[in-house]
Scaffold this active site. Sequence first.
Site, PDB file in Angstrom:
ATOM      1  N   ARG A  15      19.332  22.684  24.988  1.00 11.03           N
ATOM      2  CA  ARG A  15      19.075  22.647  23.544  1.00 11.03           C
ATOM      3  C   ARG A  15      20.301  23.077  22.724  1.00 11.03           C
ATOM      4  NH1 ARG A  15      13.484  22.250  22.450  1.00 11.03           N
ATOM      5  NH2 ARG A  15      12.219  22.453  24.327  1.00 11.03           N
TER       6      ARG A  15
ATOM      7  N   HIS B 241      22.922  24.714  35.037  1.00 13.72           N
ATOM      8  CA  HIS B 241      22.341  23.831  36.051  1.00 13.72           C
ATOM      9  C   HIS B 241      23.256  23.722  37.269  1.00 13.72           C
ATOM     10  CE1 HIS B 241      20.380  21.999  32.346  1.00 13.72           C
ATOM     11  NE2 HIS B 241      19.347  22.272  33.108  1.00 13.72           N
TER      12      HIS B 241
END
Length: 279
Positions: free
Chosen positions: A186, A36
Amino acid sequence: MKLVKTVNDLQKELQQLRMTGTVGFVPTMGALHKGHISLVEKAAKENPVVVVSIFVNPTQFNDPKDLERYPRDLEADLKRLEKSDITLVFAPSVEEMYPENDTRKFDFGMLETVMEGEHRPGHFNGVAQVVSKLFGMVKPDKAYFGIKDFQQVAIIKNMTEQLNLTVEIVACPIIREKSGLAMSSRNELLSSEERKNAAVISETLLKAKQLVGQKSVKELTEWVIENINKNPYLSVEYVEIVDDKKLQPVGNWEEENRIVGCVAVFCGKVRLIDNIVLN
């Protein structure tokens, strides 16, 4: 960096900020990692105004348990963003994003009949719902997405064409852990042993790239499945070798478009995806 939680506050801030130049937008579901941050850094290099959204979108989860266990920690996410050159963080509630039932439906044709679309019914309509809403709220000049979600990027590009939006979709490279495992929110749900063994996914894809031409598409698909499933921690949901435009399975290596190998694999209860350009 300023945190806003309502559409009204977001748009008030942006009204002034737009005067300074283009707006770059990075939509996320939080649980931020280096992948990110790489999107944020690219956005900051290309735009004087950068908006990051943090919102776990319920409409793209077809499994309520998956939605429930998705990692959330806004405070930690804000700390990770502190060092980046960000103007605004938009962290709305579900009620703010969906004040009433959103009946918006999209038809992505063949793009959503394979891979993630086949195994997660309704997923991409949920993605398109939230991203189209966010685009309407932020009105960015450029939006940044990681190519780890290869099919999602194709879907979002198609959505912008359907809605005749002017936003430029910027696809950014996969960022990997030292082991080669593709960075994902995740990954935080994996135990240390699971995380270690999940690296077999990327190792297998890299080996598969070296076998292109030596094996047929069918043989290579079977080889990837067998190689990953040999690991007791891993279970393949799908392996697809597709062209990068229509995302349809290819029958040979002579396609004029790029050919991409895409996988979804369960590591314990955690579902991981990855991909690699094969030709």
